[in-house]
Design an enzyme around this catalytic site. Sequence first.
Site, PDB file in Angstrom:
ATOM      1  N   ARG A  71      53.781 100.998  21.325  1.00  0.00           N
ATOM      2  CA  ARG A  71      52.370 100.666  21.109  1.00  0.00           C
ATOM      3  C   ARG A  71      51.921 101.373  19.836  1.00  0.00           C
ATOM      4  O   ARG A  71      52.431 102.449  19.493  1.00  0.00           O
ATOM      5  CB  ARG A  71      51.507 101.153  22.280  1.00  0.00           C
ATOM      6  CG  ARG A  71      51.683 100.360  23.556  1.00  0.00           C
ATOM      7  CD  ARG A  71      51.030  98.981  23.478  1.00  0.00           C
ATOM      8  NE  ARG A  71      51.118  98.241  24.732  1.00  0.00           N
ATOM      9  CZ  ARG A  71      51.999  97.261  24.984  1.00  0.00           C
ATOM     10  NH1 ARG A  71      52.884  96.898  24.065  1.00  0.00           N
ATOM     11  NH2 ARG A  71      52.002  96.645  26.147  1.00  0.00           N
ATOM     12  N   HIS A 117      52.680  92.079  16.705  1.00  0.00           N
ATOM     13  CA  HIS A 117      52.865  92.316  18.143  1.00  0.00           C
ATOM     14  C   HIS A 117      53.547  91.116  18.826  1.00  0.00           C
ATOM     15  O   HIS A 117      53.018  90.535  19.775  1.00  0.00           O
ATOM     16  CB  HIS A 117      51.515  92.616  18.819  1.00  0.00           C
ATOM     17  CG  HIS A 117      51.680  93.376  20.107  1.00  0.00           C
ATOM     18  ND1 HIS A 117      50.817  94.367  20.509  1.00  0.00           N
ATOM     19  CD2 HIS A 117      52.610  93.294  21.100  1.00  0.00           C
ATOM     20  CE1 HIS A 117      51.210  94.843  21.685  1.00  0.00           C
ATOM     21  NE2 HIS A 117      52.294  94.202  22.056  1.00  0.00           N
TER      22      HIS A 117
HETATM   23  P1  NDP Z   1      59.770 101.537  31.458  1.00  0.00           P
HETATM   24  O1  NDP Z   1      58.656 102.069  32.265  1.00  0.00           O
HETATM   25  O2  NDP Z   1      60.891 100.818  32.136  1.00  0.00           O
HETATM   26  O3  NDP Z   1      60.440 102.718  30.611  1.00  0.00           O
HETATM   27  C1  NDP Z   1      59.713 103.725  30.007  1.00  0.00           C
HETATM   28  C2  NDP Z   1      60.680 104.783  29.498  1.00  0.00           C
HETATM   29  O4  NDP Z   1      59.935 105.764  28.758  1.00  0.00           O
HETATM   30  C3  NDP Z   1      61.403 105.516  30.627  1.00  0.00           C
HETATM   31  O5  NDP Z   1      62.737 105.767  30.280  1.00  0.00           O
HETATM   32  C4  NDP Z   1      60.627 106.835  30.716  1.00  0.00           C
HETATM   33  O6  NDP Z   1      61.397 107.919  31.182  1.00  0.00           O
HETATM   34  C5  NDP Z   1      60.264 107.047  29.264  1.00  0.00           C
HETATM   35  N1  NDP Z   1      59.111 107.941  29.139  1.00  0.00           N
HETATM   36  C6  NDP Z   1      57.861 107.772  29.601  1.00  0.00           C
HETATM   37  N2  NDP Z   1      57.086 108.843  29.303  1.00  0.00           N
HETATM   38  C7  NDP Z   1      57.894 109.704  28.659  1.00  0.00           C
HETATM   39  C8  NDP Z   1      57.703 110.996  28.108  1.00  0.00           C
HETATM   40  N3  NDP Z   1      56.521 111.620  28.183  1.00  0.00           N
HETATM   41  N4  NDP Z   1      58.749 111.597  27.521  1.00  0.00           N
HETATM   42  C9  NDP Z   1      59.959 111.002  27.453  1.00  0.00           C
HETATM   43  N5  NDP Z   1      60.213 109.767  27.952  1.00  0.00           N
HETATM   44  C10 NDP Z   1      59.186 109.138  28.541  1.00  0.00           C
HETATM   45  O7  NDP Z   1      59.111 100.605  30.341  1.00  0.00           O
HETATM   46  P2  NDP Z   1      59.752  99.364  29.575  1.00  0.00           P
HETATM   47  O8  NDP Z   1      61.057  99.759  29.014  1.00  0.00           O
HETATM   48  O9  NDP Z   1      59.700  98.144  30.403  1.00  0.00           O
HETATM   49  O10 NDP Z   1      58.655  99.156  28.405  1.00  0.00           O
HETATM   50  C11 NDP Z   1      58.389 100.198  27.482  1.00  0.00           C
HETATM   51  C12 NDP Z   1      57.175  99.852  26.632  1.00  0.00           C
HETATM   52  O11 NDP Z   1      57.494  98.838  25.682  1.00  0.00           O
HETATM   53  C13 NDP Z   1      55.987  99.253  27.376  1.00  0.00           C
HETATM   54  O12 NDP Z   1      55.246 100.239  28.042  1.00  0.00           O
HETATM   55  C14 NDP Z   1      55.203  98.630  26.251  1.00  0.00           C
HETATM   56  O13 NDP Z   1      54.305  99.576  25.696  1.00  0.00           O
HETATM   57  C15 NDP Z   1      56.267  98.300  25.203  1.00  0.00           C
HETATM   58  N6  NDP Z   1      56.405  96.845  25.048  1.00  0.00           N
HETATM   59  C16 NDP Z   1      56.143  96.294  23.810  1.00  0.00           C
HETATM   60  C17 NDP Z   1      56.247  94.940  23.612  1.00  0.00           C
HETATM   61  C18 NDP Z   1      56.029  94.343  22.264  1.00  0.00           C
HETATM   62  O14 NDP Z   1      56.028  93.111  22.147  1.00  0.00           O
HETATM   63  N7  NDP Z   1      55.861  95.127  21.224  1.00  0.00           N
HETATM   64  C19 NDP Z   1      56.619  94.028  24.714  1.00  0.00           C
HETATM   65  C20 NDP Z   1      56.915  94.707  25.940  1.00  0.00           C
HETATM   66  C21 NDP Z   1      56.786  96.061  26.095  1.00  0.00           C
HETATM   67  P3  NDP Z   1      61.955 107.940  32.706  1.00  0.00           P
HETATM   68  O15 NDP Z   1      62.974 106.810  32.755  1.00  0.00           O
HETATM   69  O16 NDP Z   1      62.598 109.250  32.831  1.00  0.00           O
HETATM   70  O17 NDP Z   1      60.782 107.692  33.578  1.00  0.00           O
END
Ligand code: NDP
Length: 311
Positions: A226, A274
């Site tokens: 984001r 986006h």
């Molecule tokens: P998930 O919830 O599956 O994965 C999130 C990952 O981020 C997890 O591995 C999590 O760790 C890690 N994480 C979260 N907070 C922290 C932190 N503070 N420190 C370190 N690691 C952290 O999400 P998705 O993979 O499905 O999606 C990720 C993001 O991609 C979405 O939230 C969205 O913002 C973005 N997105 C963008 C799109 C675009 O078109 N540009 C389209 C779709 C999504 P853990 O596994 O340990 O919980």
Amino acid sequence: MTRATLLYKSDPVRGAVWDRVFREEAPDIALEVWSADAPPSDAAYLVAWIPPEDLARSAPKLEVLFGLGAGVDHLNLSSLPPGVQLVRMVDPDLTRSMVEYVLYAVLALHRDIPAYLADQREGRWAPRAVRRSADRTVGVMGLGVLGRAAAEALRDLGFAVRGWSASEKAIPGVACFAGPQALPDFLGACETLVCLLPLTGTTRGLLNAELFAALPEGAGLVNVGRGGHVVEADLLAALGSGQVSAAILDVLATEPPAPDHPLLRHPRVMLTPHVASATHPDSAARQVIRAIRRHREGLPLENTVDRRQAY
Ligand code: NDP
């Protein structure tokens, strides 16, 4: 078992696809289109990008809210009725599109495409050394559904891949780092950094001057998370000093950006509006059908959002 009802609140063009998929594949679930003027609905399920503000009044029997996006940062989680479970969109087509974009962006940086585009604009013919993918370390921030798939695809292309997440992970062929204490070690070798984190109170502004300084000099950045992850003034400064050599950004803090936004025409920035990935209505509808059936069978829902963690 009585028929379940899913209330649909999103745009009508996609709604027509949802309607077709539900009619053809889910006679056990009625699809009701949400309207602001309608009396309260009995639906136990709602699918929406943004739910109605007066959710407790307009859908008092709601049990599950299906978000239409992978991220939930645009939702006010504290305003959702406490008993309602929130499920975010996880869908193989959405993942595939994201993997495509990440591969495009990492390969573009790996093969110096921003510099060649600048050369071409100036009428210059200036070959640069071709590096092997195995000699390039790519770091993926976020090893969730999308980050893990991207890391695995980059690994399969031959890059040296490392990933960073909140909790420990084990992904074959990917060096995994976890938690804030491991962040400097993780960053220290990332010649290309890909952000696929969710936007939360903890990750907002994480890609700032301090983080850019921890990368090897001349690193490339790909942000598909984001816009709020990046402190844009710090990125501009890092691009100015050469600490970051180029950036490929799919998201900005304000979308669309102001016409004079300095990243919009920056010579070493490639922007897309986006579009890295998108929810495809037919496959999204099938995911929701599957989830509703699981829920009605008493099985636990998958891809639920932990409201405390906000992802
Ligand atoms: P998930 O919830 O599956 O994965 C999130 C990952 O981020 C997890 O591995 C999590 O760790 C890690 N994480 C979260 N907070 C922290 C932190 N503070 N420190 C370190 N690691 C952290 O999400 P998705 O993979 O499905 O999606 C990720 C993001 O991609 C979405 O939230 C969205 O913002 C973005 N997105 C963008 C799109 C675009 O078109 N540009 C389209 C779709 C999504 P853990 O596994 O340990 O919980």
